[in-house]
Design a protein around this motif. Structure first.
Motif, PDB file in Angstrom:
ATOM      1  N   SER A 129       0.832  -1.194   0.000  1.00  0.00           N
ATOM      2  CA  SER A 129       0.000   0.000   0.000  1.00  0.00           C
ATOM      3  C   SER A 129       0.869   1.247   0.000  1.00  0.00           C
ATOM      4  O   SER A 129       1.747   1.402   0.849  1.00  0.00           O
ATOM      5  CB  SER A 129      -0.919   0.014   1.237  1.00  0.00           C
ATOM      6  N   GLY A 130       0.615   2.136  -0.976  1.00  0.00           N
ATOM      7  CA  GLY A 130       1.232   3.451  -0.992  1.00  0.00           C
ATOM      8  C   GLY A 130       0.157   4.488  -0.729  1.00  0.00           C
ATOM      9  O   GLY A 130      -0.996   4.318  -1.153  1.00  0.00           O
ATOM     10  N   ASN A 131       0.509   5.547  -0.030  1.00  0.00           N
ATOM     11  CA  ASN A 131      -0.483   6.538   0.376  1.00  0.00           C
ATOM     12  C   ASN A 131       0.009   7.951   0.108  1.00  0.00           C
ATOM     13  O   ASN A 131       1.218   8.218   0.116  1.00  0.00           O
ATOM     14  CB  ASN A 131      -0.790   6.398   1.876  1.00  0.00           C
ATOM     15  N   ALA A 132      -0.920   8.840  -0.138  1.00  0.00           N
ATOM     16  CA  ALA A 132      -0.594  10.246  -0.367  1.00  0.00           C
ATOM     17  C   ALA A 132      -1.679  11.098   0.296  1.00  0.00           C
ATOM     18  O   ALA A 132      -2.790  10.621   0.563  1.00  0.00           O
ATOM     19  CB  ALA A 132      -0.490  10.556  -1.854  1.00  0.00           C
ATOM     20  N   PHE A 133      -1.371  12.357   0.516  1.00  0.00           N
ATOM     21  CA  PHE A 133      -2.233  13.209   1.319  1.00  0.00           C
ATOM     22  C   PHE A 133      -2.424  14.571   0.661  1.00  0.00           C
ATOM     23  O   PHE A 133      -1.546  15.072  -0.038  1.00  0.00           O
ATOM     24  CB  PHE A 133      -1.641  13.391   2.716  1.00  0.00           C
ATOM     25  N   LYS A 139     -10.424  20.557   5.063  1.00  0.00           N
ATOM     26  CA  LYS A 139     -10.542  19.114   4.861  1.00  0.00           C
ATOM     27  C   LYS A 139      -9.173  18.451   4.770  1.00  0.00           C
ATOM     28  O   LYS A 139      -8.183  19.062   4.377  1.00  0.00           O
ATOM     29  CB  LYS A 139     -11.312  18.817   3.570  1.00  0.00           C
ATOM     30  N   PHE A 140      -9.167  17.168   5.151  1.00  0.00           N
ATOM     31  CA  PHE A 140      -7.974  16.344   5.027  1.00  0.00           C
ATOM     32  C   PHE A 140      -8.332  15.150   4.153  1.00  0.00           C
ATOM     33  O   PHE A 140      -9.308  14.429   4.437  1.00  0.00           O
ATOM     34  CB  PHE A 140      -7.494  15.871   6.396  1.00  0.00           C
ATOM     35  N   CYS A 141      -7.578  14.940   3.088  1.00  0.00           N
ATOM     36  CA  CYS A 141      -7.814  13.833   2.173  1.00  0.00           C
ATOM     37  C   CYS A 141      -6.616  12.891   2.207  1.00  0.00           C
ATOM     38  O   CYS A 141      -5.478  13.314   2.031  1.00  0.00           O
ATOM     39  CB  CYS A 141      -8.040  14.359   0.757  1.00  0.00           C
ATOM     40  N   HIS A 142      -6.892  11.646   2.434  1.00  0.00           N
ATOM     41  CA  HIS A 142      -5.857  10.603   2.505  1.00  0.00           C
ATOM     42  C   HIS A 142      -6.283   9.504   1.541  1.00  0.00           C
ATOM     43  O   HIS A 142      -7.314   8.866   1.730  1.00  0.00           O
ATOM     44  CB  HIS A 142      -5.788  10.088   3.945  1.00  0.00           C
ATOM     45  N   HIS A 143      -5.521   9.317   0.462  1.00  0.00           N
ATOM     46  CA  HIS A 143      -5.870   8.204  -0.421  1.00  0.00           C
ATOM     47  C   HIS A 143      -4.684   7.265  -0.568  1.00  0.00           C
ATOM     48  O   HIS A 143      -3.530   7.656  -0.448  1.00  0.00           O
ATOM     49  CB  HIS A 143      -6.418   8.665  -1.772  1.00  0.00           C
TER      50      HIS A 143
END
Length: 320
Positions: A129-133, A139-143
């Motif tokens: 899993s790789g994640n970016a913000f 708002k806070f977006c984390h995908h």
């Protein structure tokens, strides 16, 4: 708390990212958004697709090029990869809570994952899993991604640029050893992982209604589709870079140095041992101000009559 769960029914990555942008503007405390894409390469906001991708191979195999709004490196998606997005109000959201939901979901499937570095989840030493913000005013977006049963064998076909020598100020991707959840649980299916994430989300924030949504045909996401999936828009947002291509032609050896700004050849300089001193300014003139695209360079070939120029420009096309 007012929460929502959305599952995308389309597999078009640009549409799904446009849908994510829409969800970022919705007034919920917490949103879980799940989406799966057809084969595509997704580059970070400040990356150079010419240095990250083999654009020729992608075009040949109909692999979509997409630029997301968050940072980070280039990644390959296909229908064996589950994308998840957490959108929340900044005062009640954190990446720590989001990571806990993902790890709890994996644990419920009998898979032990652990955080690695700033934005990865690993399993048995391999990145799954790789994640970016992304953060807005409120708002806070984390995908992130979860590799379930992705075809890892083809990643190198599209994430390895075919160009010879390219210097860019853009953010470079970092190579990682990747693996699928299937390696730990042979019978795993995408629906199982989706369900596990939904259960973990509801456990954290309470029972939440699930809504399926087609962002490819959703008016608000259609409006922003070009920001993520229109090739001309993506290439025009490429940071300034230079590309030096050396080759021996029938008339001599030459290095073509191109300065690219917003996807257009701003300056072309040619260094060669060719005896004809008129050739260099002729080549430079035909390349200056031309979009750095196969189609645009092909248009040069179609009208140019000097066989030497045709040979050089044709080789440039082969390097894109």
């Amino acid at each position: 708390m007012d929460n929502a769960i959305y599952i995308a029914t389309t597999h078009n990555c640009a549409a799904n990212l446009a849908g994510e942008a829409y969800l970022l503007g919705q007034e919920y405390d917490h949103i879980l958004y799940l989406w799966v894409n057809d084969p595509c390469i997704v580059i970070g906001r400040f990356q150079n697709p010419f240095s990250e991708c083999n654009l020729e191979a992608m075009e040949k195999d109909h692999v979509q090029l997409v630029r997301r709004q968050s940072g980070g490196g280039a990644v390959y998606h296909d229908q064996g990869n589950l994308c998840f997005t957490f959108v929340g109000k900044k005062d009640v959201s954190s990446k720590e809570e989001n990571f806990k939901i993902v790890l709890d979901a994996l644990r419920s499937l009998g898979i032990e994952g652990e955080l690695s570095g700033r934005n990865d989840i690993v399993m048995q030493g391999k990145k799954i899993s790789g994640n970016a913000f992304q953060t807005t005013k409120d708002k806070f977006c984390h995908h992130g991604t979860l590799l379930v049963n992705s075809d890892l064998s083809v990643m190198g076909n599209y994430l390895t640029p075919s160009s010879s020598k390219l210097a860019s100020k853009a953010v470079k991707s970092v190579a990682s050893r990747v693996g699928n959840l299937q390696q730990a649980k042979g019978d795993i299916e995408m629906k199982m992982v989706e369900d596990a994430l939904i259960v973990a989300f509801c456990k954290a924030y309470g029972p939440t209604e699930i809504e399926e949504i087609d962002f490819l045909n959703f008016p608000e996401s259609q409006r922003d589709f070009h920001l993520f999936g229109d090739k001309e828009t993506i290439l025009s947002k490429t940071p300034q870079f230079s590309h030096a291509i050396s080759h021996r032609y029938s008339w001599g050896e030459a290095t073509v140095h191109l300065d690219i700004i917003k996807g257009v050849i701003e300056t072309a300089r040619v260094y060669t041992d060719c005896l004809d001193t008129n050739l260099v300014p002729q080549i430079e003139k035909c390349l200056n101000s031309v979009p750095y695209r196969k189609e645009a360079l092909q248009a040069v070939v179609d009208i140019e009559q000097d066989e030497r120029v045709l040979e050089l420009v044709s080789f440039l096309i082969s390097q894109l």
